[in-house]
Motif scaffolding. Structure first.
Motif, PDB file in Angstrom:
ATOM      1  N   UNK A  13       0.841  -1.205   0.000  1.00 55.49           N
ATOM      2  CA  UNK A  13       0.000   0.000   0.000  1.00 55.49           C
ATOM      3  C   UNK A  13       0.873   1.251   0.000  1.00 55.49           C
ATOM      4  N   UNK A  17       1.444   3.999  -3.196  1.00 51.90           N
ATOM      5  CA  UNK A  17       1.146   5.424  -2.999  1.00 51.90           C
ATOM      6  C   UNK A  17       2.369   6.270  -3.350  1.00 51.90           C
ATOM      7  N   UNK A 104       6.718   6.407   9.928  1.00 51.49           N
ATOM      8  CA  UNK A 104       5.259   6.488   9.912  1.00 51.49           C
ATOM      9  C   UNK A 104       4.746   6.702  11.327  1.00 51.49           C
ATOM     10  N   UNK A 105       3.641   7.435  11.505  1.00 48.34           N
ATOM     11  CA  UNK A 105       2.902   8.176  10.478  1.00 48.34           C
ATOM     12  C   UNK A 105       3.583   9.493  10.132  1.00 48.34           C
ATOM     13  N   UNK A 106       3.676   9.794   8.838  1.00 56.10           N
ATOM     14  CA  UNK A 106       4.292  11.054   8.416  1.00 56.10           C
ATOM     15  C   UNK A 106       3.355  11.771   7.451  1.00 56.10           C
ATOM     16  N   UNK A 107       3.692  13.013   7.154  1.00 59.24           N
ATOM     17  CA  UNK A 107       2.856  13.804   6.260  1.00 59.24           C
ATOM     18  C   UNK A 107       3.391  13.650   4.839  1.00 59.24           C
ATOM     19  N   UNK A 108       2.536  13.184   3.927  1.00 59.26           N
ATOM     20  CA  UNK A 108       2.979  12.986   2.542  1.00 59.26           C
ATOM     21  C   UNK A 108       3.396  14.300   1.900  1.00 59.26           C
ATOM     22  N   UNK A 109       2.818  15.412   2.364  1.00 56.29           N
ATOM     23  CA  UNK A 109       3.159  16.706   1.766  1.00 56.29           C
ATOM     24  C   UNK A 109       4.625  17.057   2.001  1.00 56.29           C
TER      25      UNK A 109
ATOM     26  N   UNK B  50      -6.347   3.423  -3.093  1.00 59.53           N
ATOM     27  CA  UNK B  50      -5.906   4.559  -2.284  1.00 59.53           C
ATOM     28  C   UNK B  50      -4.955   5.450  -3.060  1.00 59.53           C
ATOM     29  N   UNK B  54      -5.474   9.354  -3.923  1.00 55.92           N
ATOM     30  CA  UNK B  54      -4.601  10.426  -3.446  1.00 55.92           C
ATOM     31  C   UNK B  54      -3.973  11.212  -4.597  1.00 55.92           C
ATOM     32  N   UNK B  93      -3.773   1.474   6.400  1.00 49.41           N
ATOM     33  CA  UNK B  93      -3.327   2.475   5.431  1.00 49.41           C
ATOM     34  C   UNK B  93      -3.501   3.876   5.997  1.00 49.41           C
ATOM     35  N   UNK B  95      -3.356   4.677   9.062  1.00 51.18           N
ATOM     36  CA  UNK B  95      -2.397   4.887  10.129  1.00 51.18           C
ATOM     37  C   UNK B  95      -0.997   5.225   9.653  1.00 51.18           C
ATOM     38  N   UNK B  96      -0.737   5.068   8.339  1.00 48.30           N
ATOM     39  CA  UNK B  96       0.605   5.345   7.828  1.00 48.30           C
ATOM     40  C   UNK B  96       0.886   6.838   7.747  1.00 48.30           C
ATOM     41  N   UNK B  97      -0.182   7.641   7.634  1.00 46.96           N
ATOM     42  CA  UNK B  97       0.027   9.064   7.359  1.00 46.96           C
ATOM     43  C   UNK B  97      -0.655   9.938   8.392  1.00 46.96           C
ATOM     44  N   UNK B  98      -0.190  11.192   8.429  1.00 49.93           N
ATOM     45  CA  UNK B  98      -0.927  12.200   9.185  1.00 49.93           C
ATOM     46  C   UNK B  98      -1.234  13.345   8.223  1.00 49.93           C
ATOM     47  N   UNK B  99      -1.998  14.283   8.687  1.00 49.34           N
ATOM     48  CA  UNK B  99      -2.272  15.468   7.878  1.00 49.34           C
ATOM     49  C   UNK B  99      -3.337  15.214   6.828  1.00 49.34           C
ATOM     50  N   UNK B 100      -3.169  15.880   5.704  1.00 44.50           N
ATOM     51  CA  UNK B 100      -4.238  15.895   4.711  1.00 44.50           C
ATOM     52  C   UNK B 100      -4.505  14.514   4.126  1.00 44.50           C
ATOM     53  N   UNK B 101      -3.436  13.748   3.906  1.00 44.01           N
ATOM     54  CA  UNK B 101      -3.628  12.444   3.265  1.00 44.01           C
ATOM     55  C   UNK B 101      -4.411  11.496   4.167  1.00 44.01           C
TER      56      UNK B 101
END
Lengths: 120, 350
Positions: A13, A17, A104-109, B50, B54, B93, B95-101
């Motif tokens: 996953x 991405x 993780x968790x990180x910001x994709x931006x 996903x 995105x 999935x 839980x992998x990210x924070x923020x907008x995503x």
């Protein structure tokens, strides 16, 4: 010129991405499960960016990083991992040579900003 | 029947059992093979959905297309195990990210079927289904079911009410304290720590009004007070240190314990120290008095000299000795000697 990117992550996953993100930024992207799945032809290529995890079956994090630097030629290394940086107690020299470490968790931006900076 | 026939029969039965076991093993192996294959397929599907959501171009038909594919894969009401797997993958999935995503993934989850899967799970009878359903609701941030979760806060099963309490906290933030401080059941230490951690993760800004309301409520429970003390310590809310000092003389052992251990981690001002000294006599247990003396000894003993001296005449000899120790160590040896030498002279015959 298109930047060549290699993504080595076990979690499909996350890998898909990140691959999608790189494709959208206009990079030439190759995403695979682990280092030993590279064909000989692919291994001979020069990569601009390598995005890699450090947790793989049958190899230690540092072992993986040293194998990576021996068998591939690349310019920049980004580590994306579920393992926290603070939990790795052994020699960090290899990891410190990496451009960035995302746990993780990180910001994709943030990652996107980092990748965009390489284009120029 | 002769012995020979009996023997043949026994061998035959043994062989039959063996064959049956082998067949069962084969069946298990084959079904496991197909399960992992399906798991991989579903994982790849979720990854595609996903990543497309995105970073792809999405039009109106996109969601219809995904729904069609899901039907093909067999993720629907008839296969609850598969739906469970799918929901788990989505939560992982997210839980992998924070923020907008992260928000985007939650939105995607709401838009796709099976709708209300988690909600229906909370209505099932088994406690683990209920707890899982509540967890799925708060992990995927489905605000529409927040009110439904509140009903479970006093559920008779500990795991269900734990998940419900965390869910309430995540949806309502600081205003959830008006539920959490008056729960019927005691909150375990582990749960208190979890609540405080989640609060500081999700809502790092302190909302004093909500805390004030919770503290001043007449029906607050003992474990509620413990929880509030831990919150005051975690966020270092200096306005409410006097509340913690006040709890030091509570009648309940656990509350006293928490209040005193939390006092040690604050930077106390002179006013606080004065308040502690005034309340000191009302502490019911000598053991706790010693702990308080240890905390006071970290501050300037010179200005608290009179207080320490007054403790030399305390009833309990350990309190007495602790006070003497701190006085002695900070150079007031004369005072200690003056106090103890008459007693020593009395006891030791000349």
């Amino acid at each position: 010129m298109k930047l060549k990117t290699l993504i080595l992550i076990n979690n499909i996953i996350l890998r898909r991405i990140l691959a999608r993100l790189c494709e959208r930024l206009g990079f030439e992207t190759l995403d695979i499960n682990a280092l030993n799945e590279l064909t000989e032809e692919q291994a001979l290529n020069k990569y601009d960016i390598v995005i890699t995890d450090i947790i793989f079956d049958g190899i230690s994090p540092l072992g993986h990083l040293s194998q990576l630097s021996k068998s591939l030629s690349y310019q920049r290394l980004i580590i994306v991992s579920e393992m926290e940086l603070s939990k790795i107690k052994t020699n960090l020299a290899e990891i410190e040579r990496a451009d960035a470490y995302f746990e993780t968790p990180f910001d994709l931006d943030d990652l996107e900003v980092k990748l965009k900076a390489y284009v120029n | 029947m002769s012995i020979k026939e009996l023997l043949v029969l026994a061998i035959f039965i043994a062989l039959a059992v063996l064959v049956l076991i082998l067949l069962l093993m084969c069946f298990r192996l084959i079904s496991a093979y197909f399960k992992t294959k399906y798991h991989k397929k579903l994982k790849a599907f979720v990854a595609d959905v996903i990543s497309e959501h995105l970073y792809g171009d999405i039009d109106e038909h996109h969601f219809l297309e995904i729904q069609r594919q899901m039907k093909q894969l067999g993720v629907d009401e008839k296969h609850p195990k598969r739906v469970e797997l799918y929901v788990d993958l989505m939560i992982d999935a997210g839980g992998l990210f924070i923020g907008e995503s992260h928000e985007k993934i939650n939105l995607l989850y709401q838009k796709l079927p099976p709708y209300n899967f988690s909600y229906n799970r909370t209505k099932q009878r088994k406690w683990y289904n209920k707890a899982e359903g509540i967890r799925e609701i708060y992990e995927m941030n489905q605000k529409q079911h927040a009110k439904h979760i509140i009903k479970f806060r006093n559920h008779k099963n500990i795991y269900v009410r734990r998940e419900a309490q965390i869910g309430i906290l995540i949806f309502m933030g600081w205003s959830s304290l008006r539920f959490l401080a008056y729960l019927k059941n005691t909150i375990t230490l582990w749960q208190q720590i979890k609540i405080v951690e989640k609060l500081s993760d999700y809502y790092p800004e302190v909302e004093i009004e909500q805390l004030e309301k919770a503290i001043n409520h007449p029906e607050i429970t003992n474990s509620g007070i413990e929880l509030l003390i831990r919150i005051i310590r975690k966020f270092n809310i200096e306005e409410y240190i006097s509340f913690v000092i006040h709890q030091m003389q509570s009648e309940v052992y656990d509350v006293r314990e928490v209040a005193i251990s939390c006092l040690g981690s604050f930077d106390l001002t002179n006013e606080h120290l004065d308040q502690i000294k005034i309340n000191f006599a009302a502490i019911p247990e000598d053991f706790h008095k010693i702990l308080i003396l240890e905390i006071l000894s970290q501050y300037d003993i010179g200005s608290n000299k009179d207080f320490f001296k007054s403790q030399l005449t305390a009833r309990d000899y350990m309190v007495k000795l602790t006070a003497a120790k701190h006085l002695w160590n900070s150079g007031f040896t004369g005072e200690v000697e003056n106090h103890f030498s008459p007693i020593l002279k009395q006891n030791i015959p000349a």
